[in-house]
Design an enzyme around this catalytic site. Structure first.
Site, short mmCIF file in Angstrom:
data_model
loop_
_atom_site.label_atom_id
_atom_site.label_comp_id
_atom_site.label_asym_id
_atom_site.label_seq_id
_atom_site.Cartn_x
_atom_site.Cartn_y
_atom_site.Cartn_z
N GLU A 118 -36.25 28.81 -41.55
CA GLU A 118 -37.57 29.39 -41.84
C GLU A 118 -37.64 30.86 -41.47
O GLU A 118 -38.44 31.60 -42.03
CB GLU A 118 -38.67 28.62 -41.07
N HIS B 292 -14.97 12.63 -40.83
CA HIS B 292 -14.58 11.55 -41.74
C HIS B 292 -15.45 11.52 -43.00
O HIS B 292 -15.42 10.55 -43.75
CB HIS B 292 -14.62 10.21 -41.01
N LYS C 15 -46.97 22.75 -50.92
CA LYS C 15 -48.28 22.25 -50.48
C LYS C 15 -49.33 22.44 -51.57
O LYS C 15 -50.12 21.54 -51.84
CB LYS C 15 -48.73 22.99 -49.22
O1 PA5 Z 1 -42.88 26.61 -37.96
C1 PA5 Z 1 -43.97 26.36 -38.43
O2 PA5 Z 1 -44.92 27.14 -38.32
C2 PA5 Z 1 -44.19 25.08 -39.17
O3 PA5 Z 1 -43.07 24.26 -39.14
C3 PA5 Z 1 -45.36 24.32 -38.57
O4 PA5 Z 1 -45.09 24.07 -37.21
C4 PA5 Z 1 -45.60 23.01 -39.30
O5 PA5 Z 1 -45.84 23.27 -40.64
C5 PA5 Z 1 -46.77 22.26 -38.72
O6 PA5 Z 1 -47.94 23.03 -38.78
P1 PA5 Z 1 -49.21 22.63 -37.94
O7 PA5 Z 1 -48.83 22.72 -36.49
O8 PA5 Z 1 -50.27 23.60 -38.29
O9 PA5 Z 1 -49.58 21.22 -38.33
#
Ligand code: PA5
Length: 445
Positions: A285, A306, A420
């Protein structure tokens, strides 16, 4: 003693001067981070977190963990992405991948809300039957579909089972002031913990997001924070050659520049599997944007030797490996001699199995370098709270610098929104009507 970067096996793949040439860029990345002048500089709370955390909340986390241990046989931790992976990674690394099956005086922990599989949720519900339950729901926004859906299910389960007293078993980790979950928690009287404004999800394991489940599992969160604090101090060193997190970041960057598209994080113990998942999110990310970035992947050896071993050894040369060499396993096993030597394995006997595991690693590094795969090594002395805290901070610092070396914002994740929007449109969420029509037309084509 702490995690260190060993580049000895990169000889022949990369010259020292190639890393040295990156010193000015690393210095600039360091300055941007520490002077808070770089991209995403409103999400740098993690840098000082190991020292500057809310001590009052920390005490509440420990008290809540103790309460959960007393009141629950099963703790359901609801969250996704950065609100899920860190806690699970630390618990499995420090305790075991088989944590729930171990004899222990802490609750079993199941993670929900990290997928939309009805079967998975039903399985957890059936595991909960006849057992005392507590829930820690973790969501910064409070509106993320997967955890919100799972929380709806477990909230009802707790209310049906405990009535009014359900609120004593629901712990919310969310924004300090706003959002659906915060509003609900305040209205219902749930205990709340904070996801700090300046710490993004994937950097949040050392906040209440990770610390409450980790403490509930019986891990020493004081030692975890102490290890991270040690790393914060050591890795504030601006000189590339004296900072192993920066040498690791520079090496990854140089290998990417030389055409490698993927980093494979390699471990030799299944307890590291979820830590590798956390690493994948952290780097994926943070770096994967603007058409740039290494694809972060992970394998567990010897298991995957393996399966994927063939590709790594002889397949297309798209990747390099970073081996995590844990010097001392949490437990060892002595291999005894067998008088009949029925399996012909007496050549392995009268030594600890960790020696065999270490030999598998040495043999693999030699084979893979021979096969043209660059191999870097991260050496970790042992697995305990201090070392894990240090390692978490090490990866976070290396990741932030890696992002700045690439010229991307390591603290946002704009690409995550695309699925989303489509999901909301296709599921008929109000406000997405136009997109829904366009997507349905595409699906009908
Ligand atoms: O790194 C991030 O920001 C995301 O992985 C969020 O943690 C994830 O989408 C969960 O979001 P939230 O804590 O708002 O439910």
């Amino acid at each position: 003693m702490a995690i260190t970067f060993n580049s000895a096996y990169l000889d022949g793949f990369m010259a020292d001067h190639e890393i040295a040439a990156l010193a000015p860029a690393v210095q600039a990345a360091h300055n941007a981070l520490h002077q808070k002048t770089g991209l995403g500089n409103d999400f740098l709370g993690w840098i000082d977190l190991p020292e500057n955390y809310d001590k009052e909340e920390f005490a509440r986390i420990k008290a809540a963990a103790a309460k959960i241990q007393k009141q629950a046989d099963v703790l359901i931790v609801i969250g996704i992405g950065g609100s899920y992976l860190g806690a699970r990674a630390v618990i499995e690394l420090l305790k075991s991948q088989l944590y729930n099956n171990l004899k222990k005086d802490t609750p079993d922990i199941y993670f929900a809300g990290n997928n939309v599989s009805p079967s998975y949720l039903q399985e957890i519900l059936s595991i909960c039957e006849g057992r005392d339950i507590a829930v820690n729901v973790i969501s910064k926004s409070g509106t993320t579909t997967e955890p919100a859906l799972a929380f709806r299910v477990f909230k009802k389960l707790l209310e049906d089972k405990y009535g009014e007293a359900a609120k004593e078993r629901i712990y919310c980790t969310t924004d300090k002031a706003k959002g659906t979950l915060k509003e609900l928690a305040d209205r219902m009287g749930y205990q709340t913990f904070v996801v700090p404004d300046d710490v993004g999800g994937r950097y949040s394991v050392l906040t209440a997001v990770g610390l409450l489940p980790i403490a509930a599992a019986g891990c020493d969160i004081d030692a975890l924070m102490a290890g991270a604090a040690k790393a914060r101090k050591a890795l504030a060193e601006p000189d590339l050659m004296k900072n192993d997190a920066y040498r690791y970041a520079a090496t990854r960057f140089a290998l990417n520049q030389k055409g490698k598209a993927m980093e494979l994080l390699v471990s030799f113990d299944p307890c590291f599997v979820m830590m590798a998942e956390w690493y994948k999110q952290l780097f994926g990310e943070s770096e994967g944007k603007d058409d740039k970035g290494l694809f972060p992947n992970a394998v567990t050896f010897s298991t995957d030797l393996h399966s994927l071993g063939q590709f790594i050894q002889d397949g297309s040369k798209i990747l390099f490996e970073t081996f995590v060499d844990i010097k001392k396993p949490k437990q060892d096993l002595f291999i005894e001699s067998d008088a009949q030597n029925f399996d012909g394995l007496n050549f392995l006997s009268n030594q600890n199995m960790s020696i065999v595991n270490k030999t598998v690693m040495d043999a693999t590094i030699l084979a893979h370098t021979e096969g043209g795969v660059p191999c870097a090594v991260l050496e970790m002395p042992e697995i305990n709270e201090q070392e894990v805290g240090y390692m978490i901070y090490f990866f976070e610092k290396a990741c932030a610098v890696s992002g700045y070396l690439l010229g991307v914002n390591p603290f946002d994740q704009p690409g995550v929104e695309s699925y989303k929007k489509n999901m909301f449109a296709l599921l008929g969420k109000p406000g997405y009507e136009e997109r829904q029509a366009a997507l349905k037309a595409k699906l009908a084509e």
